[in-house]
Design an enzyme around this catalytic site. Structure first.
Site, PDB file in Angstrom:
ATOM      1  N   GLY A   1       0.817  -1.205   0.000  1.00 36.63           N
ATOM      2  CA  GLY A   1       0.000   0.000   0.000  1.00 36.63           C
ATOM      3  C   GLY A   1       0.854   1.259   0.000  1.00 36.63           C
ATOM      4  O   GLY A   1       1.886   1.352  -0.678  1.00 36.63           O
ATOM      5  N   GLY A   2       0.427   2.235   0.812  1.00 38.10           N
ATOM      6  CA  GLY A   2       1.140   3.519   0.856  1.00 38.10           C
ATOM      7  C   GLY A   2       2.570   3.393   1.304  1.00 38.10           C
ATOM      8  O   GLY A   2       3.421   4.211   0.924  1.00 38.10           O
TER       9      GLY A   2
ATOM     10  N   GLY B   1      22.688   9.213 -32.510  1.00 34.00           N
ATOM     11  CA  GLY B   1      22.313   9.942 -31.308  1.00 34.00           C
ATOM     12  C   GLY B   1      22.794   9.279 -30.039  1.00 34.00           C
ATOM     13  O   GLY B   1      23.030   9.951 -29.029  1.00 34.00           O
ATOM     14  N   ALA B   2      22.966   7.962 -30.064  1.00 28.96           N
ATOM     15  CA  ALA B   2      23.441   7.263 -28.871  1.00 28.96           C
ATOM     16  C   ALA B   2      24.867   7.697 -28.514  1.00 28.96           C
ATOM     17  O   ALA B   2      25.219   7.749 -27.337  1.00 28.96           O
ATOM     18  CB  ALA B   2      23.377   5.758 -29.078  1.00 28.96           C
TER      19      ALA B   2
END
Length: 531
Positions: free
Chosen positions: A186-187, A421-422
């Site tokens: 949960g939280g 681009g790498a």
């Protein structure tokens, strides 16, 4: 009659005598240290789990722990909880040392309310977090709890909010390490997600927002706790866990090792150590480890181990996004963070997961003054419809952003290929690397020679009498003219082409020179990293 009243009745003599009061105190404290019952302790041990105090004893230097609010109790009423008010309220908190340096810690005690968080429990955690931030010392949380204490309702939920706010306040200021040693549901799962490093143990650690019962009720899927949120799930699929180990003792020992590589806070440098591994040790083994042919695989981790001090390398996120390797090591006794493409996995391409993994690691190193070494052997970004539709543009940009934002010393070493681009994203000189080196096997280009020839000379190849022969000739010409190992060096984009056997010595000298690097950043509220 309460437990305290029963203890008091057992003590001889009037309560007005200070010695009797002191004796009363020792009995009370001993009861608090002992926990709820031997039965609860045996149940914890039967699961292969240590108690909260035993865990703290393994983590910290012997005898160094100083506890705060040991006698704290909750004030909640309703549903019978007012009849159960154990000391500590299910969380042990305080400070001690790891290798002589101050570390703050809190540990959920699963034997008390299943480690569930209530108002008093949360206030203790918040206090130790405030103390860690004020003291400028790392914070380690030992998580073993079932979430919010249902009997306390919104007060418990508000307690989580205060913890999350402090996690964010401490982010980039002090190292925050979360160790999951039981359920974290949960939280309660959000606090580890906000910290710098998450450790888990196979078979006993689970993290999830909604448990198996809720999943089945909503989706109809039948899944176990382990398959939903176990250690291997988060280490290999979700990327939530940075480290996974077989048992708690090993796990906590590795937490100590990680702390030895981190500074206490963002105003300090990582601790250096004397190094008997010679700075000028030759790396002749590298000549046999890395094939000159760019398409042949090899294990980048062996390259790293050959270069760094004593071969010691602490890999982060080892099981997730294996096409990039991230981790901490030392060069000449100084800590460095290493980001490296891994040719053994997907040929070392960058994809969504690898970009996010490396970006987070780069930002962590930059936050804590850890210099960065980038070892480059990358054929590009992974092509594919799934990658494009899932946001490789914005998510790949995270790595680009992280490097451009980093102000620590940054050294790039290109081993073989660095395409498109790498190449730029892997900390090229154009985005701010302080120094860039390359081995004589390097190929830096927009794309591989075969692909480039097919694009540039498509028409000539199609019209040729022997297309394959012409294609081979044009590939050879393109490689010799634009992809020879000195092309980038001639244009000042690589500082030097080096003999691989000199790699360790040169890197140590480079980082030693850059140790006093300082960068003034533009004034702004905060940057806006890609989503």
């Amino acid at each position: 009659m309460t437990v305290q009243q029963e203890i008091t009745e057992q003590l001889p003599g009037p309560r007005t005598d200070i010695r009797a009061r002191v004796a009363d105190l020792h009995v009370t404290r001993e009861g608090a240290r002992g926990g709820p019952s031997e039965r609860a302790t045996r149940a914890q041990h039967a699961k292969g789990k240590l108690t909260a105090r035993e865990r703290i004893g393994v983590l910290l230097d012997a005898g160094s722990f100083n506890e705060i609010e040991q006698l704290r109790r909750h004030r909640a009423v309703g549903f019978g909880i007012e009849d159960r008010r154990p000391h500590t309220d299910g969380v042990i908190a305080g400070w001690g040392t790891v290798e002589g340096r101050t570390v703050f810690v809190y540990a959920h005690d699963f034997r008390i309310f299943g480690g569930a968080l209530g108002e008093a429990h949360a206030e203790k955690i918040q206090k130790v977090m405030d103390m860690a931030i004020a003291a400028g010392a790392p914070l380690v949380s030992l998580n073993d709890g079932a979430g919010a204490r249902i009997q306390e309702g919104v007060s418990a939920l508000a307690g989580y909010g205060g913890i999350f706010r402090r996690n964010v306040r401490a982010s980039g200021v002090i190292p925050q390490i979360s160790v999951i040693l039981g359920p974290c549901a949960g939280g309660s799962a959000y606090s580890p997600a906000l910290t710098d490093f998450v450790f888990m143990v196979r078979g006993t650690s689970q993290m999830f927002i909604t448990g198996p019962d809720v999943v089945k009720a909503v989706t109809g899927e039948d899944v176990s706790q382990e398959n939903l949120g176990g250690a291997d799930v988060h280490a290999e699929l979700s990327g939530v866990a940075h480290f996974v180990y077989e048992d708690e003792w090993t796990c906590l020992g590795e937490v100590r090792y990680l702390l030895s590589l981190l500074p206490s806070n963002n105003r300090q440098n990582p601790p250096s150590v004397p190094c008997v591994d010679p700075d000028d040790r030759r790396n002749d083994a590298l000549l046999g480890l890395v094939p000159a042919e760019g398409r042949l695989p090899y294990d980048m981790r062996r390259v790293i181990e050959e270069i760094v001090d004593h071969g010691d390398f602490l890999e982060v996120h080892e099981g997730w996004a294996r096409n990039v390797v991230c981790g901490l090591a030392r060069l000449g006794g100084q800590v460095v963070g290493i980001v490296a493409n891994q040719p053994l996995a997907l040929a070392g391409v960058l994809d969504i997961k690898a970009s996010e993994k490396a970006a987070r690691f780069v930002r962590t190193c930059d936050a804590f003054n850890i210099p960065l070494l980038s070892l480059v052997d990358v054929p590009g970004f992974l092509p594919g419809v799934d990658q494009e539709h899932e946001g490789v543009i914005r998510r790949g940009a995270k790595l680009l952003y992280a490097y451009c934002e980093a102000t620590v010393a940054r050294v790039q070493l290109i081993l073989r290929k660095a395409y498109g681009g790498a190449y730029i994203v892997m900390d090229s000189r154009s985005i701010g690397a302080d120094l860039s080196y390359a081995w004589p096997t390097n190929e830096i280009a927009v794309m591989g020679a075969e692909g480039a020839a097919n694009v540039i000379f498509r028409k000539r190849i199609a019209e040729a009498d022997d297309p394959e022969a012409l294609r081979a000739q044009l590939v050879k010409e393109y490689r010799s003219e634009l992809m020879h190992p000195y092309y980038a060096a001639e244009r000042g984009l690589v500082d030097d082409v080096i003999d691989p056997v000199e790699t360790r010595a040169l890197l140590i000298r480079a980082f030693r020179m850059l140790r006093s690097k300082h960068v003034d950043q533009p004034s702004r509220k905060h940057a806006n990293i890609p989503l």
